[in-house]
Design a protein around this motif. Structure first.
Motif, PDB file in Angstrom:
ATOM      1  N   MET A 290       0.826  -1.209   0.000  1.00 55.47           N
ATOM      2  CA  MET A 290       0.000   0.000   0.000  1.00 55.47           C
ATOM      3  C   MET A 290       0.857   1.255   0.000  1.00 55.47           C
ATOM      4  SD  MET A 290      -2.925   1.507  -0.019  1.00 55.47           S
ATOM      5  CE  MET A 290      -4.296   0.493   0.548  1.00 55.47           C
ATOM      6  N   PHE A 291       1.922   1.267   0.781  1.00 54.03           N
ATOM      7  CA  PHE A 291       2.799   2.433   0.821  1.00 54.03           C
ATOM      8  C   PHE A 291       3.398   2.715  -0.551  1.00 54.03           C
ATOM      9  CE2 PHE A 291       6.992   4.397   1.470  1.00 54.03           C
ATOM     10  CZ  PHE A 291       6.617   5.528   2.186  1.00 54.03           C
ATOM     11  N   LEU A 292       3.846   1.685  -1.238  1.00 54.27           N
ATOM     12  CA  LEU A 292       4.462   1.862  -2.549  1.00 54.27           C
ATOM     13  C   LEU A 292       3.445   2.351  -3.581  1.00 54.27           C
ATOM     14  CD1 LEU A 292       6.694  -1.341  -2.571  1.00 54.27           C
ATOM     15  CD2 LEU A 292       7.509   1.023  -2.523  1.00 54.27           C
ATOM     16  N   VAL A 293       2.236   1.789  -3.560  1.00 52.67           N
ATOM     17  CA  VAL A 293       1.207   2.234  -4.498  1.00 52.67           C
ATOM     18  C   VAL A 293       0.840   3.693  -4.216  1.00 52.67           C
ATOM     19  CG1 VAL A 293      -1.162   1.891  -5.278  1.00 52.67           C
ATOM     20  CG2 VAL A 293       0.294  -0.078  -4.845  1.00 52.67           C
ATOM     21  N   ALA A 294       0.683   4.036  -2.933  1.00 49.64           N
ATOM     22  CA  ALA A 294       0.302   5.399  -2.577  1.00 49.64           C
ATOM     23  C   ALA A 294       1.361   6.416  -2.970  1.00 49.64           C
ATOM     24  CB  ALA A 294       0.019   5.488  -1.077  1.00 49.64           C
ATOM     25  N   LEU A 295       2.640   6.023  -2.950  1.00 49.47           N
ATOM     26  CA  LEU A 295       3.706   6.934  -3.371  1.00 49.47           C
ATOM     27  C   LEU A 295       3.442   7.498  -4.761  1.00 49.47           C
ATOM     28  CD1 LEU A 295       6.988   5.142  -2.183  1.00 49.47           C
ATOM     29  CD2 LEU A 295       6.114   7.344  -1.367  1.00 49.47           C
ATOM     30  N   VAL A 350      -3.196  -8.313  -6.708  1.00 51.91           N
ATOM     31  CA  VAL A 350      -2.413  -7.090  -6.524  1.00 51.91           C
ATOM     32  C   VAL A 350      -1.294  -7.019  -7.558  1.00 51.91           C
ATOM     33  CG1 VAL A 350      -0.892  -5.824  -4.952  1.00 51.91           C
ATOM     34  CG2 VAL A 350      -2.959  -6.902  -4.069  1.00 51.91           C
ATOM     35  N   PHE A 351      -0.626  -8.135  -7.788  1.00 53.04           N
ATOM     36  CA  PHE A 351       0.450  -8.161  -8.794  1.00 53.04           C
ATOM     37  C   PHE A 351      -0.075  -7.734 -10.164  1.00 53.04           C
ATOM     38  CE2 PHE A 351       2.293 -10.643 -12.294  1.00 53.04           C
ATOM     39  CZ  PHE A 351       3.576 -10.130 -12.306  1.00 53.04           C
ATOM     40  N   ALA A 352      -1.211  -8.306 -10.589  1.00 52.48           N
ATOM     41  CA  ALA A 352      -1.737  -8.006 -11.919  1.00 52.48           C
ATOM     42  C   ALA A 352      -2.203  -6.556 -12.013  1.00 52.48           C
ATOM     43  CB  ALA A 352      -2.889  -8.964 -12.237  1.00 52.48           C
ATOM     44  N   ALA A 468       5.653   5.644 -11.881  1.00 52.03           N
ATOM     45  CA  ALA A 468       5.510   4.343 -12.530  1.00 52.03           C
ATOM     46  C   ALA A 468       6.443   3.308 -11.899  1.00 52.03           C
ATOM     47  CB  ALA A 468       5.791   4.469 -14.026  1.00 52.03           C
ATOM     48  N   GLY A 469       7.664   3.737 -11.572  1.00 52.56           N
ATOM     49  CA  GLY A 469       8.605   2.822 -10.913  1.00 52.56           C
ATOM     50  C   GLY A 469       8.111   2.371  -9.556  1.00 52.56           C
ATOM     51  N   CYS A 470       7.501   3.289  -8.780  1.00 51.14           N
ATOM     52  CA  CYS A 470       6.973   2.923  -7.456  1.00 51.14           C
ATOM     53  C   CYS A 470       5.880   1.866  -7.573  1.00 51.14           C
ATOM     54  CB  CYS A 470       6.424   4.166  -6.757  1.00 51.14           C
ATOM     55  SG  CYS A 470       7.681   5.382  -6.278  1.00 51.14           S
ATOM     56  N   VAL A 471       4.961   2.046  -8.517  1.00 54.34           N
ATOM     57  CA  VAL A 471       3.866   1.093  -8.678  1.00 54.34           C
ATOM     58  C   VAL A 471       4.389  -0.236  -9.227  1.00 54.34           C
ATOM     59  CG1 VAL A 471       1.638   0.687  -9.798  1.00 54.34           C
ATOM     60  CG2 VAL A 471       2.222   2.966  -8.969  1.00 54.34           C
ATOM     61  N   ALA A 472       5.395  -0.187 -10.086  1.00 57.15           N
ATOM     62  CA  ALA A 472       5.990  -1.426 -10.592  1.00 57.15           C
ATOM     63  C   ALA A 472       6.660  -2.208  -9.467  1.00 57.15           C
ATOM     64  CB  ALA A 472       7.003  -1.109 -11.696  1.00 57.15           C
ATOM     65  N   VAL A 473       7.374  -1.509  -8.580  1.00 58.03           N
ATOM     66  CA  VAL A 473       7.986  -2.179  -7.423  1.00 58.03           C
ATOM     67  C   VAL A 473       6.907  -2.770  -6.520  1.00 58.03           C
ATOM     68  CG1 VAL A 473       9.377  -1.815  -5.344  1.00 58.03           C
ATOM     69  CG2 VAL A 473      10.064  -0.769  -7.501  1.00 58.03           C
ATOM     70  N   ALA A 474       5.783  -2.066  -6.377  1.00 55.06           N
ATOM     71  CA  ALA A 474       4.672  -2.601  -5.588  1.00 55.06           C
ATOM     72  C   ALA A 474       4.165  -3.902  -6.173  1.00 55.06           C
ATOM     73  CB  ALA A 474       3.537  -1.572  -5.529  1.00 55.06           C
ATOM     74  N   SER A 475       4.131  -3.985  -7.495  1.00 54.67           N
ATOM     75  CA  SER A 475       3.700  -5.220  -8.153  1.00 54.67           C
ATOM     76  C   SER A 475       4.613  -6.389  -7.797  1.00 54.67           C
ATOM     77  CB  SER A 475       3.667  -5.014  -9.673  1.00 54.67           C
ATOM     78  OG  SER A 475       3.277  -6.187 -10.334  1.00 54.67           O
ATOM     79  N   VAL A 476       5.912  -6.140  -7.821  1.00 61.41           N
ATOM     80  CA  VAL A 476       6.877  -7.191  -7.471  1.00 61.41           C
ATOM     81  C   VAL A 476       6.785  -7.534  -5.988  1.00 61.41           C
ATOM     82  CG1 VAL A 476       9.326  -7.775  -7.385  1.00 61.41           C
ATOM     83  CG2 VAL A 476       8.419  -6.513  -9.347  1.00 61.41           C
TER      84      VAL A 476
END
Length: 498
Positions: A290-295, A350-352, A468-476
């Motif tokens: 959640m923190f990474l997505v919110a970033l 969440v990953f997808a 975009a990088g923050c949300v991509a890291v959240a996916s991983v």
């Protein structure tokens, strides 16, 4: 012969309809509260220039019209979650919305910057008391399973709609009625929410939420630390990271936040965050994600608003309407997230969804440098819809994971933790990405001189790329930190009641 009625029969259809009716009212109440709380964070953005002229805000103080609300909201959410557990969702929601509504009225009638900023902070405190109660009452009313997933999907969709409706509604109200109505519009909704909450929600049973003590010291440590860290990050945009004042405030904030877990583990008689809550991997992993997505999520909405106004030359109202495809994507994503989360499991869902959101953000970043010459539909609408669909849909499985396995007595604090992480991530992300955009744009002379649209476009593109990088890291991280399955709750939640 006289017959005796069998009182052990199942509920009558009329009784079932009454239960369903009450559940719908509870869902509407939770969604209305969530809507006004989220709306209040974004509706003010287009009214800031008029507020500055009328009240005499300085350029440095003007952002606190937004920040006073956001930081108070984020800083007191943990205390709000604990108040919900101790005093019950009914009382927390009523007190919180009453404070939120009264402070909103003061905002609409404010005649000085000090009064408006103080009232915005009071609104943030009221929102912090109210928001955990909405999630707590939903998890108490709807048992784990398909219905809860659909309900949380609806709740998440309302939050996403409110976030994108804010600029549109703010532009309409500011242009036609004046900036004061940006605050006054929520007053009747708040009054109605208080009345319905007191009428529908069940009173709290004494002793069901623990010993009834609040960890005020822990709340102050968390709030002060968060405010100091976020203030330092925002201050760095104006004076630079070389400033000793920035590092001094940042150091104090980090020390206060470092003392918080020590206080929770050793000194707090009834901690805000019980250590046992973090033994659940689903809770730990969901909050990290959640923190990474919110970033990236919150900052993207603000940066896109600036991009459409300062690069494309849109009016505030037209820029607000430009968010409609993003809002549509959010609504579709949140409404369909519940069923897919049950089919795939929160971890894979969440990953997808985060991967889809990262794709949309990458496309937004790539097209941002086109400035005013690129097509709105291909540069903003289509990639924005993908971003909205993916990120808004991800909130539902994240919420399912963060509340799975948590006993009802700790539901409020779990909800408060998740919302705190979301708000803090948004505040930090906005400060950091704004600093990145300003650094890439570069110096542009005195304060009255505006950088060229091309320079602004480059800065916004860099910020969107980082988002975009923050949300991509959240996916991983969803695959790394979240469990494959969630453990069933230790206490059985009732199917109705609060």
């Amino acid at each position: 012969m006289r017959t005796v009625r069998d009182t052990s029969t199942p509920p009558t259809p009329i009784g079932e309809r009454a239960i369903r009716r009450r559940e719908r009212v509870v869902l509407v109440l939770a969604c209305v509260v969530s809507f006004v709380v989220v709306l209040d964070a974004t509706i003010v953005s287009v009214a800031l220039p008029d507020i500055r002229v009328d009240l005499g805000y300085s350029p440095a103080a003007l952002p606190w019209v937004v920040n006073a609300y956001t930081l108070a909201f984020a800083g007191f959410l943990l205390l709000g979650g604990r108040c919900c557990d101790v005093y019950g969702p009914r009382r927390s929601l009523a007190v919180g919305m009453a404070l939120f509504t009264a402070a909103g009225l003061v905002c609409g009638l404010a005649t000085s910057p000090a009064v408006l900023s103080a009232a915005r902070a009071a609104q943030g405190l009221g929102a912090a008391l109210s928001m955990p109660a909405t999630l707590s009452v939903l998890t108490a009313t709807f048992a784990e399973g398909p219905r809860r997933a659909r309900v949380l999907g609806t709740w998440s969709a309302v939050g996403g709609i409110a976030a994108t409706a804010g600029p549109v509604l703010g532009g309409v109200l500011t242009q036609w009625l004046g900036w004061r109505w940006v605050f006054l519009v929520n007053v009747p909704l708040g009054i109605g929410a208080v009345a319905v909450g007191l009428a529908v929600l069940a009173p709290h049973r004494r002793g069901s939420g623990g010993p009834g003590r609040l960890d005020v010291v822990g709340a102050l440590l968390a709030t002060s630390g968060l405010v100091a860290v976020v203030f330092a990050v925002m201050r760095s945009e104006a004076v630079g990271w070389a400033s000793s004042s920035v590092w001094a405030v940042l150091t104090v904030g980090v020390l206060l936040l470092g003392l918080f877990p020590v206080h929770q583990a050793r000194w707090a008689a009834d901690p805000l965050l019980p250590p046992g809550l973090f033994r659940l991997r689903s809770v730990r992993g969901a909050n990290v994600v959640m923190f990474l997505v919110a970033l990236g999520f919150v900052a993207t909405l603000i940066i896109l608003s600036f991009h459409m106004q300062y690069v494309r030359g849109y009016t505030p109202l037209r820029a607000g309407c430009g968010f409609l495809p993003i809002g549509l994507g959010m609504m579709v994503g949140a409404r369909t997230a519940g069923s897919l989360s049950l089919r795939l499991g929160p971890r894979r869902a969440v990953f997808a969804y985060c991967a889809l959101g990262a794709v949309g953000l990458t496309a937004l970043a790539a097209s941002a440098t086109a400035a005013a010459h690129g097509s709105y539909w291909w540069a903003v609408a289509v990639p924005g819809a993908l971003f909205g669909l993916g990120t808004a849909a991800a909130f539902t499985p994240i919420t399912l994971a963060a509340t799975a396995g948590v006993p009802p007595a700790r539901g409020g604090v779990a909800a408060g933790l998740l919302n705190t992480v979301r708000q803090v991530g948004g505040a930090v992300g906005l400060a950091v990405l704004s600093t990145i955009a300003s650094a890439v744009t570069g110096p542009h002379g005195d304060e009255d001189r505006t950088p060229t649209p091309h320079a602004l476009a480059d800065g916004y593109a860099a910020a969107l790329a980082v988002a975009a990088g923050c949300v991509a890291v959240a996916s991983v991280m969803a695959l790394v930190a979240m469990p494959r399955t969630t453990r069933p709750p230790t206490d059985h939640a009732p199917t109705s009641g609060a």
